[in-house]
Design a protein around this motif. Structure first.
Motif, PDB file in Angstrom:
ATOM      1  N   ALA A  75       0.826  -1.208   0.000  1.00 32.05           N
ATOM      2  CA  ALA A  75       0.000   0.000   0.000  1.00 32.05           C
ATOM      3  C   ALA A  75       0.863   1.263   0.000  1.00 32.05           C
ATOM      4  O   ALA A  75       0.574   2.224  -0.713  1.00 32.05           O
ATOM      5  N   GLN A  76       1.938   1.264   0.788  1.00 35.11           N
ATOM      6  CA  GLN A  76       2.831   2.429   0.821  1.00 35.11           C
ATOM      7  C   GLN A  76       3.567   2.570  -0.508  1.00 35.11           C
ATOM      8  O   GLN A  76       3.695   3.672  -1.049  1.00 35.11           O
ATOM      9  N   ARG A  77       4.046   1.456  -1.030  1.00 35.08           N
ATOM     10  CA  ARG A  77       4.772   1.473  -2.306  1.00 35.08           C
ATOM     11  C   ARG A  77       3.866   2.014  -3.409  1.00 35.08           C
ATOM     12  O   ARG A  77       4.254   2.875  -4.194  1.00 35.08           O
ATOM     13  N   GLN A  78       2.637   1.539  -3.440  1.00 33.64           N
ATOM     14  CA  GLN A  78       1.695   1.978  -4.462  1.00 33.64           C
ATOM     15  C   GLN A  78       1.427   3.479  -4.356  1.00 33.64           C
ATOM     16  O   GLN A  78       1.442   4.199  -5.353  1.00 33.64           O
ATOM     17  N   ALA A  79       1.196   3.964  -3.161  1.00 31.59           N
ATOM     18  CA  ALA A  79       0.936   5.393  -2.963  1.00 31.59           C
ATOM     19  C   ALA A  79       2.138   6.233  -3.392  1.00 31.59           C
ATOM     20  O   ALA A  79       1.986   7.250  -4.072  1.00 31.59           O
ATOM     21  N   LEU A  80       3.350   5.809  -3.005  1.00 26.05           N
ATOM     22  CA  LEU A  80       4.556   6.553  -3.369  1.00 26.05           C
ATOM     23  C   LEU A  80       4.768   6.590  -4.881  1.00 26.05           C
ATOM     24  O   LEU A  80       5.080   7.646  -5.446  1.00 26.05           O
ATOM     25  N   VAL A  81       4.599   5.466  -5.520  1.00 26.88           N
ATOM     26  CA  VAL A  81       4.822   5.411  -6.966  1.00 26.88           C
ATOM     27  C   VAL A  81       3.789   6.251  -7.702  1.00 26.88           C
ATOM     28  O   VAL A  81       4.126   7.040  -8.582  1.00 26.88           O
ATOM     29  N   LEU A  82       2.520   6.119  -7.340  1.00 33.12           N
ATOM     30  CA  LEU A  82       1.480   6.891  -8.021  1.00 33.12           C
ATOM     31  C   LEU A  82       1.642   8.392  -7.804  1.00 33.12           C
ATOM     32  O   LEU A  82       1.447   9.186  -8.713  1.00 33.12           O
ATOM     33  N   GLN A  97      -5.627  13.291  -4.361  1.00 31.27           N
ATOM     34  CA  GLN A  97      -7.026  12.968  -4.652  1.00 31.27           C
ATOM     35  C   GLN A  97      -7.126  11.887  -5.722  1.00 31.27           C
ATOM     36  O   GLN A  97      -7.911  10.949  -5.602  1.00 31.27           O
ATOM     37  N   ALA A  98      -6.331  11.982  -6.780  1.00 29.92           N
ATOM     38  CA  ALA A  98      -6.372  10.991  -7.856  1.00 29.92           C
ATOM     39  C   ALA A  98      -5.860   9.636  -7.376  1.00 29.92           C
ATOM     40  O   ALA A  98      -6.384   8.581  -7.761  1.00 29.92           O
ATOM     41  N   VAL A  99      -4.837   9.645  -6.523  1.00 29.92           N
ATOM     42  CA  VAL A  99      -4.330   8.391  -5.959  1.00 29.92           C
ATOM     43  C   VAL A  99      -5.427   7.733  -5.128  1.00 29.92           C
ATOM     44  O   VAL A  99      -5.665   6.525  -5.238  1.00 29.92           O
ATOM     45  N   ALA A 100      -6.114   8.532  -4.324  1.00 28.17           N
ATOM     46  CA  ALA A 100      -7.187   7.999  -3.478  1.00 28.17           C
ATOM     47  C   ALA A 100      -8.282   7.356  -4.325  1.00 28.17           C
ATOM     48  O   ALA A 100      -8.768   6.264  -4.012  1.00 28.17           O
ATOM     49  N   GLN A 101      -8.656   8.016  -5.409  1.00 26.99           N
ATOM     50  CA  GLN A 101      -9.686   7.459  -6.287  1.00 26.99           C
ATOM     51  C   GLN A 101      -9.203   6.167  -6.940  1.00 26.99           C
ATOM     52  O   GLN A 101      -9.947   5.208  -7.042  1.00 26.99           O
ATOM     53  N   GLU A 102      -7.969   6.162  -7.376  1.00 30.64           N
ATOM     54  CA  GLU A 102      -7.453   4.987  -8.083  1.00 30.64           C
ATOM     55  C   GLU A 102      -7.358   3.754  -7.189  1.00 30.64           C
ATOM     56  O   GLU A 102      -7.635   2.649  -7.618  1.00 30.64           O
ATOM     57  N   VAL A 103      -6.931   3.959  -5.948  1.00 30.10           N
ATOM     58  CA  VAL A 103      -6.774   2.805  -5.061  1.00 30.10           C
ATOM     59  C   VAL A 103      -8.008   2.560  -4.194  1.00 30.10           C
ATOM     60  O   VAL A 103      -8.085   1.542  -3.508  1.00 30.10           O
ATOM     61  N   GLY A 104      -8.970   3.482  -4.225  1.00 31.11           N
ATOM     62  CA  GLY A 104     -10.225   3.269  -3.519  1.00 31.11           C
ATOM     63  C   GLY A 104     -10.158   3.448  -2.016  1.00 31.11           C
ATOM     64  O   GLY A 104     -10.803   2.712  -1.271  1.00 31.11           O
ATOM     65  N   VAL A 105      -9.377   4.437  -1.575  1.00 28.64           N
ATOM     66  CA  VAL A 105      -9.291   4.729  -0.144  1.00 28.64           C
ATOM     67  C   VAL A 105      -9.455   6.237   0.061  1.00 28.64           C
ATOM     68  O   VAL A 105      -9.289   7.009  -0.868  1.00 28.64           O
ATOM     69  N   GLU A 159      -8.592  10.118   1.080  1.00 34.23           N
ATOM     70  CA  GLU A 159      -7.382  10.920   0.883  1.00 34.23           C
ATOM     71  C   GLU A 159      -6.482  10.890   2.117  1.00 34.23           C
ATOM     72  O   GLU A 159      -5.256  10.857   2.002  1.00 34.23           O
ATOM     73  N   GLY A 160      -7.072  10.894   3.305  1.00 40.16           N
ATOM     74  CA  GLY A 160      -6.280  10.851   4.539  1.00 40.16           C
ATOM     75  C   GLY A 160      -5.450   9.586   4.620  1.00 40.16           C
ATOM     76  O   GLY A 160      -4.310   9.602   5.104  1.00 40.16           O
ATOM     77  N   THR A 161      -5.995   8.483   4.155  1.00 40.16           N
ATOM     78  CA  THR A 161      -5.265   7.212   4.151  1.00 40.16           C
ATOM     79  C   THR A 161      -4.072   7.307   3.204  1.00 40.16           C
ATOM     80  O   THR A 161      -2.967   6.846   3.528  1.00 40.16           O
ATOM     81  N   VAL A 162      -4.280   7.924   2.045  1.00 41.63           N
ATOM     82  CA  VAL A 162      -3.177   8.095   1.089  1.00 41.63           C
ATOM     83  C   VAL A 162      -2.089   8.962   1.702  1.00 41.63           C
ATOM     84  O   VAL A 162      -0.896   8.644   1.605  1.00 41.63           O
ATOM     85  N   LYS A 163      -2.480  10.049   2.359  1.00 43.62           N
ATOM     86  CA  LYS A 163      -1.494  10.936   2.984  1.00 43.62           C
ATOM     87  C   LYS A 163      -0.696  10.196   4.060  1.00 43.62           C
ATOM     88  O   LYS A 163       0.522  10.368   4.161  1.00 43.62           O
ATOM     89  N   ALA A 164      -1.381   9.368   4.829  1.00 47.09           N
ATOM     90  CA  ALA A 164      -0.685   8.599   5.869  1.00 47.09           C
ATOM     91  C   ALA A 164       0.290   7.602   5.232  1.00 47.09           C
ATOM     92  O   ALA A 164       1.429   7.447   5.696  1.00 47.09           O
ATOM     93  N   ARG A 165      -0.152   6.940   4.166  1.00 46.66           N
ATOM     94  CA  ARG A 165       0.726   5.986   3.479  1.00 46.66           C
ATOM     95  C   ARG A 165       1.933   6.682   2.874  1.00 46.66           C
ATOM     96  O   ARG A 165       3.042   6.152   2.914  1.00 46.66           O
ATOM     97  N   LEU A 166       1.719   7.864   2.327  1.00 45.23           N
ATOM     98  CA  LEU A 166       2.839   8.626   1.765  1.00 45.23           C
ATOM     99  C   LEU A 166       3.835   9.010   2.854  1.00 45.23           C
ATOM    100  O   LEU A 166       5.049   8.864   2.690  1.00 45.23           O
ATOM    101  N   SER A 167       3.318   9.492   3.962  1.00 47.10           N
ATOM    102  CA  SER A 167       4.192   9.899   5.060  1.00 47.10           C
ATOM    103  C   SER A 167       4.993   8.715   5.607  1.00 47.10           C
ATOM    104  O   SER A 167       6.221   8.789   5.756  1.00 47.10           O
ATOM    105  N   ARG A 168       4.316   7.623   5.882  1.00 46.29           N
ATOM    106  CA  ARG A 168       4.995   6.428   6.398  1.00 46.29           C
ATOM    107  C   ARG A 168       5.964   5.860   5.368  1.00 46.29           C
ATOM    108  O   ARG A 168       7.064   5.413   5.721  1.00 46.29           O
TER     109      ARG A 168
END
Length: 167
Positions: free
Chosen positions: A111-118, A127-135, A137-146
């Protein structure tokens, strides 16, 4: 519906349907073209139209759907092409920093790898990453940070001397 019945139906309905579709789409020429095309399709389906309770509604719905489809095609044509489906470009040769980055990315949770690459490699906004992976936006931001924190721990400055910097 025979030819004469269809001609009578067309004569009685065309102007009214054009006005209705015009009110829905806001472009008179487009409404006329779509209603004409809908009548062409109605002629091809005249047996079904004979059994229809409201043949005018069938033509109106078809005309409106044609107008919406045209609008979508026009809108898509104006958008810049999606980089994911663009023709491939010449890739630069792989260097040590690229290999180190890919090796480090492989050690991250998917999940972190996917968020970072996208986000960082495909240049998609959060926002686009969140739509693409279906989670959310806050989850995407957390995955990016981690993910960035984990990458920083996995990569050293020596690994990145080839030109890749911390994201």
């Amino acid at each position: 519906m025979d030819e004469q019945e269809f001609d009578d139906f067309y004569t009685a309905s065309f102007r009214r349907l054009t006005g209705q579709v015009y009110a829905m789409v806001g472009n008179f020429d487009e409404a006329q073209e779509c209603v004409q095309e809908a009548f062409v399709r109605a002629w091809a389906h005249r047996r079904k139209l004979r059994r229809a309770e409201h043949p005018e509604a069938w033509v109106r719905t078809t005309a409106y759907r044609l107008a919406v489809s045209r609008w979508r095609r026009t809108t898509r044509a104006r958008r810049p092409p999606d980089r994911a489906v663009a023709p491939p470009t010449e890739s630069p040769p792989l260097d040590e920093s690229h290999v180190a980055l890919v090796t480090a990315l492989r050690q991250l949770p998917e999940a972190q790898r996917q968020a970072l690459v996208l986000h960082h490699i495909a240049d998609l906004p959060v926002q686009a990453v969140a739509q693409e992976v279906g989670v959310p936006e806050g989850t995407v931001k957390a995955r990016l940070s981690r993910g960035r924190t984990a990458l920083a721990a996995l990569l050293t400055d020596n690994d990145l001397e080839g030109g890749v910097s911390h994201a």
